[in-house]
Design an enzyme around this catalytic site. Structure first.
Site, PDB file in Angstrom:
ATOM      1  N   GLY A  13     -17.449  -1.926  -5.485  1.00 44.79           N
ATOM      2  CA  GLY A  13     -16.222  -1.491  -6.149  1.00 44.79           C
ATOM      3  C   GLY A  13     -15.381  -2.673  -6.595  1.00 44.79           C
ATOM      4  CB  VAL A  17      -8.640  -0.906  -4.244  1.00 49.58           C
ATOM      5  CG1 VAL A  17      -8.754  -1.405  -2.805  1.00 49.58           C
ATOM      6  CG2 VAL A  17      -7.570   0.175  -4.345  1.00 49.58           C
ATOM      7  CB  SER A 100     -13.182   7.564  -3.697  1.00 48.80           C
ATOM      8  OG  SER A 100     -13.448   7.727  -5.082  1.00 48.80           O
ATOM      9  CE  LYS A 123      -7.866   9.762  -0.134  1.00 49.48           C
ATOM     10  NZ  LYS A 123      -7.372   8.544  -0.780  1.00 49.48           N
ATOM     11  CG  ASP A 230      -4.919  11.945  -1.995  1.00 40.82           C
ATOM     12  OD1 ASP A 230      -5.858  11.173  -1.738  1.00 40.82           O
ATOM     13  OD2 ASP A 230      -3.724  11.630  -1.876  1.00 40.82           O
ATOM     14  CE  LYS A 234      -3.944   9.620   1.064  1.00 40.85           C
ATOM     15  NZ  LYS A 234      -2.837   9.436   0.128  1.00 40.85           N
ATOM     16  N   GLY A 352      -1.177   1.928  -4.335  1.00 38.47           N
ATOM     17  CA  GLY A 352      -1.134   0.690  -5.131  1.00 38.47           C
ATOM     18  C   GLY A 352      -2.252  -0.242  -4.711  1.00 38.47           C
TER      19      GLY A 352
END
Length: 372
Positions: A13, A17, A100, A123, A230, A234, A352
């Site tokens: 990736g 990020v 992801s 996640k 989403d 979490k 972010g």
């Protein structure tokens, strides 16, 4: 404890990020190589995106990865072949998964069993089936196994210390009674501007959704935020860490803010064009809350003794910390036996590239301390 002399790093990736992490990795590599007591040499040996990969048969360090990756015509290896490649790399190996991607997540037990450590904000690895969760921690050296180590601080709350705090509460014997908060930067921004605690009320809900999208706070298709999944992912992770055997993010009530009639829209733009037709429903919710001196917020909660997890809209007094959030901040409150009526609160930027990458880099440092 002496650190390893050489550690090979593989990164999957290189988006927002991923790029931020790679720049943090470059600084960390320089700092660790200068350590007077035990210099550690980090070597980036693999970098891949969904379409391209960059690596050498002799595990040579990738130095000019940006130009080389864009010029590369090599396709990535499937996870099982990547594991075979990494297991023969010099020194200990850490896989950094900045995606992801579900296929990569499904392969974590395989990597861990081969002694490859993993740090990730993904996640899906920790919120899909309970059996995948069990397999990961049955294999991990910091779980029940003797394989590689796995850390995933950034899978909840980006760079905020949410997971490490919860783990410490549990491991030191505190009893977690309830976890509650705003877990989505997108939903935080949306409702803070839709119904601010001070001044005049925000605009129509559809206008606020469009504004959030234009500012880059939502996914390209805002329905990916508004469906609540989403946040549900979490909450699944936190509930499991608190000891609940939650089967999946769809195994408890999750309120979607997508009107039934718009679920079949062909695109995000089509959805945004029709959303104003349903502003009346949200206006009613806002007015009802206003009458009680409250505001509407999109929250998630875990009630540990009752084994209940839920995600959706709730009303809060304007003086409540959840109501007073600004911008796209996250807030997570831990109600425990030790903390009594005053919860332990973690608050700050929950989204972010830079802050998410910071959580990943922090996890990498934890793994480096554990590797001998």
């Amino acid at each position: 404890m002496s650190l390893p002399r050489q550690v090979s790093i593989a990164v999957i990736g290189a988006g927002g990020v991923g790029k931020a992490f790679l720049s943090q990795l470059a600084k960390l590599t320089t700092n660790l190589s200068r350590s007077p007591s035990t210099p550690t040499h980090l070597s980036l040996i693999w970098l891949s995106t969904s379409k391209k990969a960059l690596y050498h048969a002799d595990y040579k360090t990738l130095n000019n990865w940006e130009s080389e990756l864009s010029a590369s015509s090599t396709t990535p290896l499937p996870p099982a072949e990547l594991a075979e490649y990494l297991v023969k790399a010099p020194g200990k190996v850490v896989l950094v998964d900045n995606t992801s991607n579900q296929d990569v997540a499904d392969s974590y037990p395989l990597f861990l069993k081969k002694g490859i450590s993993i740090v990730t904000p993904n996640k899906k690895a920790f919120s899909s089936t309970f059996s995948l969760w069990t397999s990961i921690f049955d294999a991990a050296g910091n779980g029940k196994g003797n394989g590689g180590y796995v850390f995933h601080e950034s899978s909840v709350g980006a760079g905020l210390p949410v997971i490490s705090t919860l783990k410490e509460l549990v491991e030191t014997g505190d009893e977690v009674v309830k976890i509650e908060g705003v877990f989505s930067g997108t939903m935080s921004f949306l409702f803070n501007s839709f119904q601010p605690t001070s001044g005049s009320g925000g605009g129509k809900f559809s206008a606020e959704v469009k504004k959030a999208k234009d500012l880059g706070y939502t996914e390209p298709d805002p329905r990916d935020d508004l469906n609540g999944l989403d946040v549900a992912r979490k909450l699944t992770i936190l509930a499991r860490l608190a000891g609940l055997e939650v089967e999946s993010p769809t195994s408890f009530p999750v309120q979607s803010l997508i009107p039934k009639e718009l679920e079949s829209c062909t695109s995000g733009d089509d959805f945004l064009a029709r959303l104003p037709e349903f502003d009346g429903q949200m206006d009613e919710l806002k007015a009802a809350a206003e009458k009680e001196g409250k505001v509407v917020r999109f929250v998630g909660s875990v009630n540990v003794p009752k084994g209940e997890v839920k995600v959706g809209l709730e009303k809060f007094d304007k003086s409540h910390p959840i109501a007073a959030l600004k911008g796209s901040d996250n807030i997570i409150a831990f109600y425990t036996k030790r903390y009594g009526d005053n919860p332990l609160i973690i608050q700050g930027a929950g989204a972010g590239g830079e802050v998410t990458a910071m959580g990943v880099t922090g996890d990498l440092i934890k793994v480096l301390r554990l590797l001998q």
